[in-house]
Design a protein around this motif. Structure first.
Motif, PDB file in Angstrom:
ATOM      1  N   GLU A 130       0.837  -1.200   0.000  1.00 55.57           N
ATOM      2  CA  GLU A 130       0.000   0.000   0.000  1.00 55.57           C
ATOM      3  C   GLU A 130       0.878   1.259   0.000  1.00 55.57           C
ATOM      4  OE1 GLU A 130      -3.264  -0.126  -0.361  1.00 55.57           O
ATOM      5  OE2 GLU A 130      -3.274   2.085  -0.420  1.00 55.57           O
ATOM      6  N   ALA A 131       1.926   1.224   0.839  1.00 56.02           N
ATOM      7  CA  ALA A 131       2.813   2.385   0.932  1.00 56.02           C
ATOM      8  C   ALA A 131       3.547   2.623  -0.389  1.00 56.02           C
ATOM      9  CB  ALA A 131       3.811   2.184   2.074  1.00 56.02           C
ATOM     10  N   PHE A 132       3.948   1.554  -1.092  1.00 55.14           N
ATOM     11  CA  PHE A 132       4.616   1.729  -2.393  1.00 55.14           C
ATOM     12  C   PHE A 132       3.679   2.436  -3.378  1.00 55.14           C
ATOM     13  CE2 PHE A 132       8.808  -0.436  -3.198  1.00 55.14           C
ATOM     14  CZ  PHE A 132       9.125  -0.670  -1.869  1.00 55.14           C
ATOM     15  N   ARG A 156      16.245   6.060   8.262  1.00 51.57           N
ATOM     16  CA  ARG A 156      16.361   6.121   6.794  1.00 51.57           C
ATOM     17  C   ARG A 156      17.602   5.386   6.308  1.00 51.57           C
ATOM     18  NH1 ARG A 156      12.944   8.977   3.389  1.00 51.57           N
ATOM     19  NH2 ARG A 156      14.079   9.313   1.470  1.00 51.57           N
ATOM     20  N   SER A 157      18.698   5.519   7.049  1.00 53.13           N
ATOM     21  CA  SER A 157      19.905   4.845   6.566  1.00 53.13           C
ATOM     22  C   SER A 157      19.797   3.331   6.771  1.00 53.13           C
ATOM     23  CB  SER A 157      21.168   5.427   7.209  1.00 53.13           C
ATOM     24  OG  SER A 157      21.262   5.031   8.541  1.00 53.13           O
ATOM     25  N   GLU A 158      19.080   2.919   7.814  1.00 53.88           N
ATOM     26  CA  GLU A 158      18.863   1.478   7.970  1.00 53.88           C
ATOM     27  C   GLU A 158      17.967   0.927   6.850  1.00 53.88           C
ATOM     28  OE1 GLU A 158      19.344   0.903  12.805  1.00 53.88           O
ATOM     29  OE2 GLU A 158      17.398   1.500  11.997  1.00 53.88           O
ATOM     30  N   ILE A 159      17.031   1.739   6.404  1.00 53.90           N
ATOM     31  CA  ILE A 159      16.190   1.305   5.281  1.00 53.90           C
ATOM     32  C   ILE A 159      17.048   1.144   4.035  1.00 53.90           C
ATOM     33  CG2 ILE A 159      14.290   1.942   3.726  1.00 53.90           C
ATOM     34  CD1 ILE A 159      13.028   3.435   6.139  1.00 53.90           C
ATOM     35  N   ARG A 160      17.904   2.139   3.782  1.00 55.72           N
ATOM     36  CA  ARG A 160      18.800   2.053   2.618  1.00 55.72           C
ATOM     37  C   ARG A 160      19.665   0.802   2.707  1.00 55.72           C
ATOM     38  NH1 ARG A 160      19.828   5.576  -1.014  1.00 55.72           N
ATOM     39  NH2 ARG A 160      18.593   7.458  -1.065  1.00 55.72           N
ATOM     40  N   THR A 181      13.810   4.546 -10.304  1.00 50.68           N
ATOM     41  CA  THR A 181      13.255   5.552  -9.383  1.00 50.68           C
ATOM     42  C   THR A 181      14.286   6.422  -8.692  1.00 50.68           C
ATOM     43  OG1 THR A 181      13.366   4.105  -7.475  1.00 50.68           O
ATOM     44  CG2 THR A 181      11.367   3.987  -8.799  1.00 50.68           C
ATOM     45  N   GLY A 182      15.532   6.004  -8.650  1.00 50.51           N
ATOM     46  CA  GLY A 182      16.502   6.772  -7.874  1.00 50.51           C
ATOM     47  C   GLY A 182      16.370   6.531  -6.382  1.00 50.51           C
ATOM     48  N   TYR A 183      15.533   5.590  -5.990  1.00 49.49           N
ATOM     49  CA  TYR A 183      15.436   5.067  -4.613  1.00 49.49           C
ATOM     50  C   TYR A 183      14.724   5.965  -3.595  1.00 49.49           C
ATOM     51  CZ  TYR A 183      18.856   1.777  -6.478  1.00 49.49           C
ATOM     52  OH  TYR A 183      19.499   0.855  -7.258  1.00 49.49           O
ATOM     53  N   GLN A 184      14.690   7.305  -3.827  1.00 51.75           N
ATOM     54  CA  GLN A 184      14.118   8.179  -2.786  1.00 51.75           C
ATOM     55  C   GLN A 184      12.702   7.752  -2.430  1.00 51.75           C
ATOM     56  OE1 GLN A 184      15.879  10.167  -1.179  1.00 51.75           O
ATOM     57  NE2 GLN A 184      17.646  10.297  -2.533  1.00 51.75           N
ATOM     58  N   LYS A 185      11.909   7.540  -3.444  1.00 49.92           N
ATOM     59  CA  LYS A 185      10.501   7.232  -3.176  1.00 49.92           C
ATOM     60  C   LYS A 185      10.327   5.842  -2.592  1.00 49.92           C
ATOM     61  CE  LYS A 185       8.511  10.732  -5.804  1.00 49.92           C
ATOM     62  NZ  LYS A 185       7.541  11.211  -6.766  1.00 49.92           N
ATOM     63  N   ILE A 186      11.271   4.968  -2.912  1.00 49.59           N
ATOM     64  CA  ILE A 186      11.206   3.627  -2.329  1.00 49.59           C
ATOM     65  C   ILE A 186      11.468   3.724  -0.825  1.00 49.59           C
ATOM     66  CG2 ILE A 186      12.357   1.378  -2.270  1.00 49.59           C
ATOM     67  CD1 ILE A 186      12.754   1.652  -5.318  1.00 49.59           C
ATOM     68  N   VAL A 187      12.474   4.519  -0.466  1.00 54.65           N
ATOM     69  CA  VAL A 187      12.765   4.701   0.964  1.00 54.65           C
ATOM     70  C   VAL A 187      11.587   5.422   1.637  1.00 54.65           C
ATOM     71  CG1 VAL A 187      14.380   5.684   2.638  1.00 54.65           C
ATOM     72  CG2 VAL A 187      15.253   4.692   0.511  1.00 54.65           C
ATOM     73  N   ASP A 188      11.031   6.419   0.949  1.00 49.45           N
ATOM     74  CA  ASP A 188       9.837   7.099   1.485  1.00 49.45           C
ATOM     75  C   ASP A 188       8.725   6.089   1.765  1.00 49.45           C
ATOM     76  OD1 ASP A 188      11.140   9.469   1.059  1.00 49.45           O
ATOM     77  OD2 ASP A 188       9.973  10.051  -0.727  1.00 49.45           O
ATOM     78  N   ALA A 189       8.544   5.172   0.816  1.00 50.97           N
ATOM     79  CA  ALA A 189       7.452   4.199   0.948  1.00 50.97           C
ATOM     80  C   ALA A 189       7.656   3.328   2.186  1.00 50.97           C
ATOM     81  CB  ALA A 189       7.371   3.324  -0.304  1.00 50.97           C
TER      82      ALA A 189
END
Ligand code: FAD
Ligand code: FES
Ligand code: FES
Lengths: 280, 154
Positions: B88-90, B121-125, B136-144
């Motif tokens: 859902e978040a994605f 955020r860095s743990e998510i990365r 995507t450049g990953y930003q939105k994936i980390v946001d999700a």
């Protein structure tokens, strides 16, 4: 079709190895299955070690700790005994590959692959690790540095298995330091790595030191000369510069697709400068 | 060989060559094409599945290794109540472009949140560092994933 066997006990394994002496063994498969697909190795049958209980997990034996060869990097990272006594191994494991590679890959696979870039190896060398080798009717224990003979080469004979790794607990070192330089942050094979154990006194003097470099020679490199240059000295930029210069002559790196030998030589020395962080 | 395992909550038994790769078994025999393959060598994470809850690369696993395991592919993540909070978040964060990496990313995130329910955020990365995205450049994936954390809390 190749048959894939999943023995559950060592006895089942010995039996299989007797019947299929040519079978290729694997644990996590993160090296073997890549090489198999790339056609770098051939296998008429495969034996996977992941279900053998005896090869799993960390056993605290008092002065020593035994790590079963098929223990995954993820299990080691979460293990309280490893966290408490061998932080240098934790540091190296946490930059090995990527999360799924750590979920699958094992310490035994990393050791037997015997890559000069294997991330667990520099820590295991400075920790004076020993390995336990077993076969159907025998077992022996030997220092890791005698087990690994060259790039991709170990002293394992036919029908022999790496059963586990022995580490001795030691309160001697108050600094555990591992650093890997790669081409990117994750999924990076080491261009050069350094494992350092130090005993630093309250006044900042290095009372004891053990150093090991990855990816700068055919196997992990140690240098008594560089260690002697540091022992008894107070950590300072000058001392570290001298040690770095010595290290640059001690290592014997090669050119490959990831870096030139000259670059590796420079970095192998410069990684020592990071020890300034432990000055008092 | 005969293989018994639990796939997306359902016990199944099938006959397959023991050395077929799990990614091929899923996609070709079981027609679960949500699991993707691109590198075939452990580098990209697009073939990620969960095995007993842990992320694994189905391009580096052979069918025999499924015996007795519990496997979740992207197809099994949603339940009757709808999408999984990470899925859902994605969608909400717009973390999907071509979508090729998405099944692997989502499953890697589910594994991460299982181990670390409130990652930085860095743990998510770091947790997603085995999964490559070309779009995507990953930003939105980390946001999700951050969004999923708060959704699960709330
Ligand atoms: C994408 C990717 C990234 C990687 N990144 C890194 C990295 O950053 N650092 C690093 O060090 N490695 C890296 N690797 C290599 C690999 O993941 C590790 O070396 C891992 O620890 C191997 O363990 P395994 O159990 O998967 O080995 P396997 O592939 O199962 O086995 C490797 C070798 O060891 C033998 N073997 C395994 N267990 C035993 C045993 N108990 N007794 C006798 N022989 C045995 C096998 O026959 C084979 O020769 C990477 C691999 C991939 C695919
Ligand atoms: S296809 Fe499996 S990791 Fe790339
Ligand atoms: S959305 Fe296209 S690869 Fe990630």
């Amino acid at each position: 079709m190749r048959e894939v066997f999943l023995p559950r006990t060592l006895d089942e394994l010995w039996d299989l190895l007797r019947r299929r002496p040519e079978a290729v063994i694997y644990a996590g498969g993160t090296d073997v299955l890549v090489k198999l697909r790339a056609g770098l190795i051939a296998a008429s049958s495969l034996i996977c070690l992941e279900r053998i209980e005896d090869l799993q997990g960390v056993r605290d034996q008092g002065d020593e700790v035994y790590i079963g060869a098929a223990t995954t990097h993820r299990t080691l990272l979460a293990d309280p005994v490893i966290q408490e006594h061998f932080p240098i191994l934790i540091q190296a494991l946490s930059v090995l590959g990527s999360p799924p590679v750590r979920n699958m890959g094992t310490i035994g696979g990393n050791v037997v692959t015997a890559s000069p870039a294997g991330d667990t190896l520099p820590p295991l060398y400075v920790l004076d690790a020993e390995v336990e080798v077993r076969w159907s009717d025998g077992a022996k224990r030997l220092p890791l540095s005698q087990f690994i003979l060259g790039p991709g080469k170990t002293s394992l004979g036919p029908g022999q298995l790496l059963a586990g790794v022995w580490l001795r607990k030691s309160a001697d070192y108050n600094v555990h330091h591992f650093e890997k330089v790669g081409q990117r942050k994750a999924l990076a094979i080491a261009v050069v790595s350094l494992a350092a154990l130090l005993k630093v006194s309250d006044s900042g003097r290095i009372d004891q030191v053990r150093l090991a470099w990855g990816s700068v020679g055919p196997t992990v490199m140690r240098s008594g000369e560089v260690e002697s240059a540091l022992e008894g000295r107070v950590i300072s930029r000058e001392t570290l510069d001298q040690a770095a210069a010595l290290a640059q002559t001690a290592v014997s790196p090669i050119d490959d697709i990831r870096a030139s030998g000259a670059y590796r030589r420079t970095v192998a020395g410069n990684l020592l400068l990071r020890l300034i962080n432990y000055a008092r | 060989m005969k293989i018994n395992f639990i796939l997306n909550g359902r016990e199944i038994e099938l006959t397959a060559p023991s050395d077929v790769r799990v990614v091929d078994l899923l996609r070709e025999e079981l027609e679960l094409t949500g699991t993707k393959e691109s590198c075939g060598s452990g580098e990209c994470g697009s073939c990620t599945i969960l095995v007993d809850g842990q992320s694994r690369l189905s391009c580096l696993m052979l069918a025999a290794q499924l015996q007795g395991r519990e496997v979740t592919t992207i197809e099994g993540l949603a339940d009757d109540a709808g999408r999984h909070p990470v899925q859902e978040a994605f969608v909400q964060a717009g973390a999907v472009q071509c979508g090729f990496c998405t099944p692997g990313m989502v499953l890697a995130a589910v594994d991460l949140l299982d181990r670390r329910p409130d990652p930085s955020r860095s743990e998510i990365r770091e947790g997603l560092s085995g999964n490559l995205c070309r779009c995507t450049g990953y930003q939105k994936i980390v946001d999700a994933v951050e969004m999923a954390v708060h959704r699960e809390e709330g």
